[in-house]
Structures are given as structure tokens and as C-alpha cells.
Design a protein around this motif. Structure first.
Motif, short mmCIF file in Angstrom:
data_model
loop_
_atom_site.label_atom_id
_atom_site.label_comp_id
_atom_site.label_asym_id
_atom_site.label_seq_id
_atom_site.Cartn_x
_atom_site.Cartn_y
_atom_site.Cartn_z
N LYS A 71 0.83 -1.20 0.00
CA LYS A 71 0.00 0.00 0.00
C LYS A 71 0.87 1.25 0.00
N LEU A 72 0.51 2.20 -0.83
CA LEU A 72 1.12 3.53 -0.82
C LEU A 72 0.05 4.46 -0.26
N VAL A 73 0.25 4.93 0.97
CA VAL A 73 -0.78 5.65 1.73
C VAL A 73 -0.48 7.14 1.76
N ARG A 74 -1.53 7.95 1.49
CA ARG A 74 -1.39 9.40 1.63
C ARG A 74 -2.69 10.01 2.11
N VAL A 75 -2.60 11.23 2.60
CA VAL A 75 -3.75 11.94 3.15
C VAL A 75 -4.12 13.09 2.22
N LEU A 76 -5.38 13.13 1.82
CA LEU A 76 -5.87 14.19 0.95
C LEU A 76 -6.39 15.38 1.75
N GLU A 77 -6.93 15.09 2.93
CA GLU A 77 -7.48 16.14 3.81
C GLU A 77 -7.32 15.68 5.24
N GLY A 78 -6.82 16.57 6.11
CA GLY A 78 -6.68 16.25 7.52
C GLY A 78 -5.32 15.68 7.88
N GLU A 79 -5.32 14.90 8.99
CA GLU A 79 -4.07 14.37 9.54
C GLU A 79 -4.33 13.03 10.22
N ILE A 80 -3.45 12.08 9.97
CA ILE A 80 -3.56 10.76 10.59
C ILE A 80 -2.22 10.34 11.18
N LEU A 81 -2.28 9.38 12.08
CA LEU A 81 -1.09 8.66 12.50
C LEU A 81 -1.15 7.34 11.75
N ASP A 82 -0.22 7.12 10.85
CA ASP A 82 -0.20 5.91 10.04
C ASP A 82 0.75 4.91 10.69
N VAL A 83 0.31 3.65 10.78
CA VAL A 83 1.06 2.63 11.51
C VAL A 83 1.21 1.37 10.66
N ALA A 84 2.42 0.81 10.64
CA ALA A 84 2.68 -0.46 9.96
C ALA A 84 3.40 -1.37 10.94
N VAL A 85 2.96 -2.64 11.01
CA VAL A 85 3.55 -3.65 11.90
C VAL A 85 4.19 -4.74 11.05
N SER A 124 -7.08 14.71 13.21
CA SER A 124 -7.77 15.97 12.90
C SER A 124 -9.28 15.78 13.03
N GLU A 125 -10.05 16.83 12.83
CA GLU A 125 -11.51 16.71 12.93
C GLU A 125 -12.06 15.67 11.96
N THR A 126 -11.53 15.66 10.74
CA THR A 126 -11.85 14.64 9.74
C THR A 126 -10.60 14.39 8.91
N ALA A 127 -10.60 13.28 8.20
CA ALA A 127 -9.47 12.98 7.31
C ALA A 127 -9.94 12.14 6.14
N SER A 128 -9.41 12.46 4.98
CA SER A 128 -9.60 11.65 3.78
C SER A 128 -8.26 11.00 3.46
N VAL A 129 -8.28 9.68 3.39
CA VAL A 129 -7.06 8.91 3.16
C VAL A 129 -7.21 8.16 1.84
N MET A 130 -6.16 8.19 1.04
CA MET A 130 -6.16 7.47 -0.23
C MET A 130 -4.95 6.56 -0.24
N TYR A 131 -5.14 5.35 -0.74
CA TYR A 131 -3.99 4.46 -0.87
C TYR A 131 -4.11 3.58 -2.10
N LYS A 132 -2.96 3.41 -2.74
CA LYS A 132 -2.83 2.54 -3.90
C LYS A 132 -2.49 1.15 -3.37
N VAL A 133 -3.01 0.11 -4.01
CA VAL A 133 -2.67 -1.26 -3.65
C VAL A 133 -2.28 -2.05 -4.90
N ASP A 134 -1.45 -3.07 -4.68
CA ASP A 134 -0.99 -3.86 -5.81
C ASP A 134 -1.73 -5.19 -5.96
N GLN A 135 -2.75 -5.41 -5.15
CA GLN A 135 -3.62 -6.58 -5.27
C GLN A 135 -5.06 -6.12 -5.02
N LEU A 136 -6.00 -6.74 -5.70
CA LEU A 136 -7.40 -6.44 -5.46
C LEU A 136 -7.83 -7.00 -4.11
N TYR A 137 -8.90 -6.45 -3.57
CA TYR A 137 -9.45 -6.94 -2.30
C TYR A 137 -9.92 -8.38 -2.48
N HIS A 138 -9.56 -9.22 -1.51
CA HIS A 138 -9.94 -10.64 -1.54
C HIS A 138 -10.43 -11.00 -0.13
#
Length: 182
Positions: A71-85, A124-138
Motif C-alpha cells: 500500500k502507498l498511503v497518503r492523506v488528501l485532507e486532515g491528519e492521521i497517525l499511520d502505523v505499519a507492523v 484531525s476533525e476529519t481525514a480523507s485517506v487514499m492508498y494505492k494497492v498492488d492486489q485487489l481486495y480478496h
């Protein structure tokens, strides 16, 4: 575009070159040539977008092989804490997590490779997050780990009384209950 390593192997932070003037700004969010030159060769096949309000935690989510998603994750509006384990058992950082604030303002992106669980909290009050994926949802390959697992000890940067989690995410197993191979 600056592609920098994080404390976990193969997990990288992408900071685009932003060109601003009196009209606004422009930047390349993704450049296949630059990604490939840095060893990031993902055939992205789908873009996903979510909208959430403050306090929402989405995750920790993943898909199992052969449907694992980078996943390539980015924020279009607002602010998030992004976490990967890191769930790669042969990795020196197995079970460790990395977190970074992604926002519409800083325009940073996190490239999450296969073998990681991923989630985010909305700061933030709200956030819009967009992410690209290299596999379709299964659906049958979908898995997850509980966001508040003490073994991971993730600080989601939210007060306990403001956390909003889906019913589906509340019943996920803890880190020590999983036995997945990547």
C-alpha cells in the motif's frame, strides 16, 4: 521526490517535491520510474479512499498470500497517525511497528510492503485517506490484529475516551494469537 528508509527494512517514507506559487501547488504523488529506481516495483491495480472523523482507528488490517497487498498511503485532507507492523517472521524487526504523521499539509506518504499489518488513527476533525494497492481486495484472505494489543503497545495519539473502532476490528485477535507466514 525523496524516498527515505525507516527503522524497518523495506518500509519507506515518500516525500514529494512540492511546487507552490500564487495559484496553489503541484506535486507528483507517484512516479513509477523513481519508485523502480529505488527498488519499489509494485504494479498498482486499485486506488482506495476513506473518510473518517477524529478518533477513528482503522486497522490493523492485511491480506494473506497470495493476495497480500502493498500500500502507498497518503492523506488528501486532515491528519492521521499511520502505523505499519512487521509480520515477516524472518525479519530482524518482526513484531515491531513504525508510525508517522501523514497529513494534507506535509504531503508525506508511507509505502507499506507485503508482510505488514496496516492501520491509522485520525488526529484531525476529519481525514480523507487514499492508498494505492498492488492486489485487489480478496475477502477470504482478509486478516487483522487488534489495535490495542499490549504486545504491540502502539500509541495511537488519542485519548481512550475518543477512540472509535468498528465492531469488526474489536474482535480481531491479538499479536500473540496469530501464526501467519509471509
Amino acid at each position: 521526490m525523496i524516498i527515505e528508509k525507516t527503522t524497518i527494512k523495506d518500509l519507506v517514507l515518500v516525500t514529494p517535491a512540492v511546487y507552490e506559487d500564487s495559484r496553489g501547488y503541484f506535486f507528483e504523488a507517484y512516479n513509477q520510474v523513481q519508485f523502480n529506481a529505488n527498488g519499489l516495483e509494485y504494479p498498482f491495480v486499485q486506488d482506495n479512499q476513506s473518510f473518517s472523523k477524529r478518533g477513528v482507528i482503522r486497522g490493523l488490517h492485511l491480506q494473506m498470500n497470495p493476495f497480500a497487498q502493498a500500500k502507498l498511503v497518503r492523506v488528501l485532507e486532515g491528519e492521521i497517525l499511520d502505523v505499519a507492523v512487521d509480520l515477516r517472521k524472518k525479519s530482524a524487526t518482526y513484531g515491531q511497528h513504525f508510525s508517522v504523521v501523514l497529513s494534507a499539509k506535509n504531503k508525506k506518504q508511507l509505502m507499506v510492503p507485503h508482510g505488514f499489518a496496516h492501520g491509522f488513527s485520525v488526529l484531525s476533525e476529519t481525514a480523507s485517506v487514499m492508498y494505492k494497492v498492488d492486489q485487489l481486495y480478496h475477502k477470504e484472505s482478509e486478516r487483522g490484529i487488534r489495535y490495542d494489543d499490549p504486545a504491540l503497545a502502539i500509541d495511537w495519539q488519542l485519548d481512550a475516551n475518543e477512540i472509535i473502532v468498528s465492531e469488526k476490528d474489536l474482535i480481531l485477535p491479538g499479536f500473540n494469537e496469530i501464526d501467519w507466514e509471509f
